[in-house]
Write an enzyme that holds these catalytic residues in place. Structure first.
Site: not given
Length: 485
Positions: A192, A130, A188-189, A185
């Protein structure tokens, strides 16, 4: 004899190029290959000229240029292209060699590839990366998982190129087995998505609600970035609002069509939340907000037919902006809380034994959701590793209590102005639902039992005992098997 490369990379798009430039700048020799081999020549003669790169024009050449155990990082589009490369690489590698997928692959695919590679003695790693192109070049957050035996060999490279935070700690640590790295990940997105939607809703309230100019909003976001909202997304929002179009002189943001795109990781996160039975409504609403933005023509037509408030803001602007700051902060806390709830559920479901405090540390720098309060998240999980929900940590429960009045007032104002705030409003609903000691699910269970004999539990009996009522006197005593889908 020419020196062998420390690592190879396949895929010379923006992320791939910047990653290997980062690696080379840290003292590593990198071999590179791209399916369109002209890109290899262009890179070696362009950005890579005079530096420690080995340009390769086929996979055999790439493999032969690497020191053992060979380490090959794949930076290609997720899905079939990764499988095709894996199929091509496995026969030409040796047991103990390492393949690293650095793209945004779906975590079950990574788990499957780990098994397929292991059958050939190859170590497969799924590493979430990222930070975008700038992070790739200057220091991303890297989240590797998969074959743990590969970590000692890739750790020196990954931790050298990763972002460093104040204590010089790299934003990269081993996550866990099979698809754990890509799962983290993905979450995380998802966070986001929620974060970006919150920023957009604040912008919407400032621009169309309060009637602020881009310059005025830039000053607000810049000031916000000096305090508890200090984060990458707040920082770049201020930069965006300060950019003018060279042709028209207008702020660039004002000439961009309001129809958002997405690449799927937010959708995956929402789907997995449903699969694991975890409430992450804020992330899902952020995905839906992009979906409704995409039907631009329908919205224009609907705006000419459907009635609603169109009045401007008439209150104290400075006071409202202070309330909006607190509302964004409170909703942001809820977004991260939901993300960590999903991580906890996956850790239990797949026996990954994720370290939530370490994950928070990895997100402090280099990545898109980096934020000042990730240090506080780390401290919360260090104090209580089995913390059931981030909202229950004293730091965050106190912050939410302090921000709550402002948060509610902002949403009331948004409703009065007819400005949608799906993420901010859903965050408050999540907060109220989580703190509600008696939800109306008792009526819901009664309805399910009425029409489908799905049974229910009683407040005066032990959990796990199920009962059925013959609501009409005609249904008999036969009940459906109780289960949770």
């Amino acid at each position: 004899m020419n020196k062998l490369a420390d690592i190879g990379l396949i895929g010379l798009a923006v992320m791939g190029e910047n990653l290997i430039l980062n690696m080379e700048s840290k003292g590593f020799t990198v071999a590179c290959f791209n399916r369109s081999v002209e890109k290899v020549n262009a890179f070696i003669l362009g950005r890579g000229k005079g530096r420690n790169f080995i340009g390769c024009h086929n996979l055999i050449e790439l493999v032969n240029s690497l020191s053992t155990p060979r380490k090959i990082m794949i930076m290609v589009k997720a899905g079939q292209p990764v499988d095709e490369l894996l199929t091509a690489l496995l026969p030409i590698l040796q047991p103990g060699d390492i393949i690293i997928d650095g793209g945004n692959s779906y975590y079950p695919d990574t788990a499957r590839r780990c098994v397929a590679a292991a059958k050939e003695g190859i170590l497969f790693v799924g590493a979430g990366v990222s930070g975008g192109e700038e992070g790739a070049l200057n220091g991303p957050s890297i989240m590797p998982g998969g074959a743990a035996e590969a970590w000692p060999d890739i750790k020196p490279i990954f931790q050298a190129i990763a972002a460093k935070v104040a204590d010089n700690q790299p934003c990269c640590e081993w996550i866990g087995p099979d698809g754990a790295g890509h799962f983290v990940k993905m979450v995380h997105n998802g966070i986001e998505y929620g974060d970006m939607q919150l920023v957009c809703e604040a912008y919407h309230l400032m621009s169309q609600g309060v009637g602020m100019t881009a310059g005025e909003m830039q000053q607000v976001f810049s000031s916000w970035n000096q305090g508890i909202l200090d984060s990458y997304l707040i920082e770049i929002t201020a930069d965006i609002l300060g950019k003018s179009d060279t042709d028209t002189g207008r702020p660039v943001v004002d000439i961009i069509l309001d129809a958002a795109g997405q690449k799927g990781t937010g959708k995956w996160t929402s789907q997995v939340g449903l699969d694991l039975g975890v409430a992450i409504p804020q992330i899902a609403e952020a995905v839906f907000a992009r979906c409704i933005s995409a039907v631009k023509d329908e919205r224009i037509a609907a705006g000419q037919v459907l009635n609603g408030p169109h009045g401007g803001f008439s209150g104290d602007r400075e006071a409202f902006l202070n309330q909006l700051h607190d509302a964004v902060y409170a909703a942001k806390i809820c977004s991260y809380a939901q993300g960590f709830q999903l991580l906890r559920a996956a850790s239990q479901e797949y026996n990954w034994q994720l370290n939530f405090g370490e994950i928070a540390l990895m997100w402090r720098g280099g990545c898109i959701i980096r934020a000042r309060f990730l240090d506080d998240i780390k401290q919360a999980f260090s104090a209580r590793p089995e913390l059931p929900n981030l909202l229950l940590a004293s730091f965050f429960s106190e912050a939410l209590a302090k921000a709550q009045r402002s948060w509610r007032n902002v949403i009331k104002t948004a409703i009065d102005l007819g400005i949608p705030t799906p993420a901010m409003s859903t965050a408050l609903t999540y907060y109220d639902s989580y703190r509600c000691q008696r939800l109306p699910a008792n009526l819901l269970q009664a309805m399910r039992d009425y029409f489908g004999a799905h049974t229910y539990e009683r407040i005066d009996r032990l959990r796990g005992e199920f009962f059925h009522t013959n609501w009409t006197g005609k249904g008999g005593n036969t009940a459906s098997t109780s289960y949770n889908a």
